[in-house]
Design a protein around this motif. Structure first.
Motif, PDB file in Angstrom:
ATOM      1  N   LEU A  92      18.189  -2.373  -2.296  1.00 24.59           N
ATOM      2  CA  LEU A  92      17.558  -1.061  -2.366  1.00 24.59           C
ATOM      3  C   LEU A  92      16.369  -1.067  -1.426  1.00 24.59           C
ATOM      4  O   LEU A  92      15.387  -1.786  -1.660  1.00 24.59           O
ATOM      5  N   GLN A  93      16.476  -0.308  -0.360  1.00 23.20           N
ATOM      6  CA  GLN A  93      15.373  -0.164   0.582  1.00 23.20           C
ATOM      7  C   GLN A  93      14.482   0.962   0.081  1.00 23.20           C
ATOM      8  O   GLN A  93      14.946   2.104  -0.073  1.00 23.20           O
ATOM      9  N   MET A  94      13.219   0.646  -0.151  1.00 29.65           N
ATOM     10  CA  MET A  94      12.280   1.622  -0.695  1.00 29.65           C
ATOM     11  C   MET A  94      11.226   1.925   0.356  1.00 29.65           C
ATOM     12  O   MET A  94      10.439   1.043   0.723  1.00 29.65           O
ATOM     13  N   ASN A  95      11.243   3.135   0.854  1.00 31.98           N
ATOM     14  CA  ASN A  95      10.288   3.566   1.883  1.00 31.98           C
ATOM     15  C   ASN A  95       9.344   4.614   1.314  1.00 31.98           C
ATOM     16  O   ASN A  95       9.609   5.209   0.276  1.00 31.98           O
ATOM     17  N   SER A  96       8.269   4.832   2.033  1.00 37.25           N
ATOM     18  CA  SER A  96       7.276   5.847   1.638  1.00 37.25           C
ATOM     19  C   SER A  96       6.877   5.687   0.179  1.00 37.25           C
ATOM     20  O   SER A  96       6.862   6.657  -0.587  1.00 37.25           O
ATOM     21  N   LEU A  97       6.575   4.485  -0.183  1.00 38.37           N
ATOM     22  CA  LEU A  97       6.269   4.194  -1.580  1.00 38.37           C
ATOM     23  C   LEU A  97       4.989   4.894  -2.020  1.00 38.37           C
ATOM     24  O   LEU A  97       4.031   5.051  -1.243  1.00 38.37           O
ATOM     25  N   LYS A  98       4.990   5.279  -3.293  1.00 37.43           N
ATOM     26  CA  LYS A  98       3.865   5.981  -3.895  1.00 37.43           C
ATOM     27  C   LYS A  98       3.335   5.178  -5.068  1.00 37.43           C
ATOM     28  O   LYS A  98       4.085   4.392  -5.677  1.00 37.43           O
ATOM     29  N   PRO A  99       2.082   5.374  -5.433  1.00 37.94           N
ATOM     30  CA  PRO A  99       1.545   4.647  -6.604  1.00 37.94           C
ATOM     31  C   PRO A  99       2.383   4.868  -7.856  1.00 37.94           C
ATOM     32  O   PRO A  99       2.506   3.949  -8.685  1.00 37.94           O
ATOM     33  N   GLU A 100       2.981   6.028  -8.007  1.00 44.53           N
ATOM     34  CA  GLU A 100       3.802   6.289  -9.194  1.00 44.53           C
ATOM     35  C   GLU A 100       5.124   5.535  -9.181  1.00 44.53           C
ATOM     36  O   GLU A 100       5.867   5.571 -10.165  1.00 44.53           O
ATOM     37  N   ASP A 101       5.439   4.853  -8.089  1.00 45.79           N
ATOM     38  CA  ASP A 101       6.616   3.987  -8.069  1.00 45.79           C
ATOM     39  C   ASP A 101       6.319   2.617  -8.688  1.00 45.79           C
ATOM     40  O   ASP A 101       7.237   1.806  -8.861  1.00 45.79           O
ATOM     41  N   THR A 102       5.069   2.376  -9.007  1.00 46.21           N
ATOM     42  CA  THR A 102       4.698   1.101  -9.619  1.00 46.21           C
ATOM     43  C   THR A 102       5.394   0.922 -10.951  1.00 46.21           C
ATOM     44  O   THR A 102       5.313   1.782 -11.840  1.00 46.21           O
ATOM     45  N   ALA A 103       6.111  -0.185 -11.092  1.00 47.14           N
ATOM     46  CA  ALA A 103       6.880  -0.461 -12.305  1.00 47.14           C
ATOM     47  C   ALA A 103       7.550  -1.825 -12.172  1.00 47.14           C
ATOM     48  O   ALA A 103       7.537  -2.427 -11.099  1.00 47.14           O
ATOM     49  N   VAL A 104       8.132  -2.267 -13.266  1.00 43.09           N
ATOM     50  CA  VAL A 104       9.043  -3.405 -13.211  1.00 43.09           C
ATOM     51  C   VAL A 104      10.437  -2.838 -12.954  1.00 43.09           C
ATOM     52  O   VAL A 104      10.889  -1.944 -13.679  1.00 43.09           O
ATOM     53  N   VAL A 142      13.130   9.762  -6.178  1.00 41.28           N
ATOM     54  CA  VAL A 142      13.251   8.788  -5.091  1.00 41.28           C
ATOM     55  C   VAL A 142      14.187   9.243  -3.981  1.00 41.28           C
ATOM     56  O   VAL A 142      14.309   8.558  -2.961  1.00 41.28           O
ATOM     57  N   LYS A 143      14.844  10.376  -4.169  1.00 39.94           N
ATOM     58  CA  LYS A 143      15.770  10.864  -3.148  1.00 39.94           C
ATOM     59  C   LYS A 143      15.043  11.046  -1.816  1.00 39.94           C
ATOM     60  O   LYS A 143      13.941  11.583  -1.758  1.00 39.94           O
ATOM     61  N   GLY A 144      15.693  10.584  -0.773  1.00 38.68           N
ATOM     62  CA  GLY A 144      15.111  10.689   0.559  1.00 38.68           C
ATOM     63  C   GLY A 144      14.172   9.542   0.906  1.00 38.68           C
ATOM     64  O   GLY A 144      13.781   9.389   2.069  1.00 38.68           O
ATOM     65  N   ARG A 145      13.808   8.758  -0.070  1.00 37.58           N
ATOM     66  CA  ARG A 145      12.895   7.626   0.170  1.00 37.58           C
ATOM     67  C   ARG A 145      13.573   6.278  -0.064  1.00 37.58           C
ATOM     68  O   ARG A 145      13.251   5.291   0.607  1.00 37.58           O
ATOM     69  N   PHE A 146      14.464   6.223  -1.043  1.00 40.58           N
ATOM     70  CA  PHE A 146      15.143   4.973  -1.389  1.00 40.58           C
ATOM     71  C   PHE A 146      16.596   5.051  -0.931  1.00 40.58           C
ATOM     72  O   PHE A 146      17.254   6.095  -1.056  1.00 40.58           O
ATOM     73  N   THR A 147      17.134   3.926  -0.437  1.00 36.35           N
ATOM     74  CA  THR A 147      18.506   3.905   0.056  1.00 36.35           C
ATOM     75  C   THR A 147      19.211   2.615  -0.362  1.00 36.35           C
ATOM     76  O   THR A 147      18.661   1.525  -0.222  1.00 36.35           O
ATOM     77  N   PHE A 148      20.445   2.783  -0.834  1.00 40.81           N
ATOM     78  CA  PHE A 148      21.280   1.642  -1.203  1.00 40.81           C
ATOM     79  C   PHE A 148      21.961   1.027   0.005  1.00 40.81           C
ATOM     80  O   PHE A 148      22.282   1.712   0.964  1.00 40.81           O
ATOM     81  N   SER A 149      22.203  -0.269  -0.088  1.00 40.02           N
ATOM     82  CA  SER A 149      23.201  -0.915   0.746  1.00 40.02           C
ATOM     83  C   SER A 149      23.817  -2.021  -0.102  1.00 40.02           C
ATOM     84  O   SER A 149      23.217  -2.461  -1.075  1.00 40.02           O
ATOM     85  N   GLN A 203       0.840  -1.200   0.000  1.00 40.27           N
ATOM     86  CA  GLN A 203       0.000   0.000   0.000  1.00 40.27           C
ATOM     87  C   GLN A 203       0.874   1.248   0.000  1.00 40.27           C
ATOM     88  O   GLN A 203       2.032   1.212   0.447  1.00 40.27           O
ATOM     89  N   ALA A 204       0.315   2.321  -0.475  1.00 37.56           N
ATOM     90  CA  ALA A 204       1.036   3.596  -0.475  1.00 37.56           C
ATOM     91  C   ALA A 204       1.492   3.926   0.946  1.00 37.56           C
ATOM     92  O   ALA A 204       0.755   3.725   1.908  1.00 37.56           O
ATOM     93  N   GLY A 205       2.733   4.384   1.037  1.00 37.09           N
ATOM     94  CA  GLY A 205       3.332   4.670   2.324  1.00 37.09           C
ATOM     95  C   GLY A 205       4.120   3.519   2.907  1.00 37.09           C
ATOM     96  O   GLY A 205       4.842   3.689   3.891  1.00 37.09           O
ATOM     97  N   GLY A 206       3.980   2.358   2.295  1.00 40.57           N
ATOM     98  CA  GLY A 206       4.673   1.179   2.777  1.00 40.57           C
ATOM     99  C   GLY A 206       6.098   1.085   2.271  1.00 40.57           C
ATOM    100  O   GLY A 206       6.608   2.001   1.615  1.00 40.57           O
ATOM    101  N   SER A 207       6.724  -0.057   2.570  1.00 40.55           N
ATOM    102  CA  SER A 207       8.134  -0.261   2.226  1.00 40.55           C
ATOM    103  C   SER A 207       8.326  -1.616   1.561  1.00 40.55           C
ATOM    104  O   SER A 207       7.592  -2.566   1.830  1.00 40.55           O
ATOM    105  N   LEU A 208       9.329  -1.667   0.718  1.00 37.46           N
ATOM    106  CA  LEU A 208       9.781  -2.910   0.096  1.00 37.46           C
ATOM    107  C   LEU A 208      11.298  -2.860  -0.015  1.00 37.46           C
ATOM    108  O   LEU A 208      11.897  -1.776  -0.009  1.00 37.46           O
ATOM    109  N   ARG A 209      11.880  -4.025  -0.156  1.00 36.98           N
ATOM    110  CA  ARG A 209      13.331  -4.113  -0.313  1.00 36.98           C
ATOM    111  C   ARG A 209      13.640  -4.996  -1.509  1.00 36.98           C
ATOM    112  O   ARG A 209      13.140  -6.124  -1.611  1.00 36.98           O
ATOM    113  N   LEU A 210      14.459  -4.478  -2.402  1.00 35.28           N
ATOM    114  CA  LEU A 210      14.926  -5.229  -3.562  1.00 35.28           C
ATOM    115  C   LEU A 210      16.389  -5.608  -3.357  1.00 35.28           C
ATOM    116  O   LEU A 210      17.157  -4.833  -2.802  1.00 35.28           O
TER     117      LEU A 210
END
Length: 120
Positions: free
Chosen positions: A80-92, A63-70, A13-20
């Motif tokens: 890639l830690q992705m925080n505060s995700l938005k619907p416009e981040d939807t993609a492959v 994505v600055k301020g929301r996504f972070t590398f490790s 959901q929007a506002g959530g987080s995922l990690r790639l």
């Protein structure tokens, strides 16, 4: 032969987080950059974030301020830690590896892609 194995992604959901995560293996040579690109339906593939072998990062403004590398250089893996995700981040999302070897010169490799879907 170089392989990129991606993991992570999914539905959130929007506002959530995922990690790639992406792990590179094979005859890699010298890594110039490793990172992530994404492609939304009907749009061109775009840079999300990259990191050089020296640790310098480059993030898309969106994505600055929301996504972070490790990463783990010894294992040729990045996350890639992705925080505060938005619907416009939807993609492959595609893992990308830019390398150089004395035999082949510059080579660019792509992962198979992982779907990220952000619901509003």
């Amino acid at each position: 032969q170089v392989q990129l194995v991606e993991s992570g992604g999914g539905l959130v959901q929007a506002g959530g987080s995922l990690r790639l995560s992406c792990a590179a293996s094979g005859s890699i040579g010298r890594i110039n950059t490793m990172g992530w690109y994404r492609q939304a339906p009907g749009k061109q593939r775009e840079l999300v974030a990259t990191v050089t072998s020296g640790g310098m990062t480059n993030y898309a403004d969106s994505v600055k301020g929301r996504f972070t590398f490790s990463g783990d250089n010894s294992k040729n893996t990045i996350s890639l830690q992705m925080n505060s995700l938005k619907p416009e981040d939807t993609a492959v999302y595609y893992c990308n590896l830019d390398t150089w070897t004395t035999l082949w010169g510059k080579r660019v490799y792509w992962g198979q892609g992982t779907q990220v879907t952000v619901s509003s």
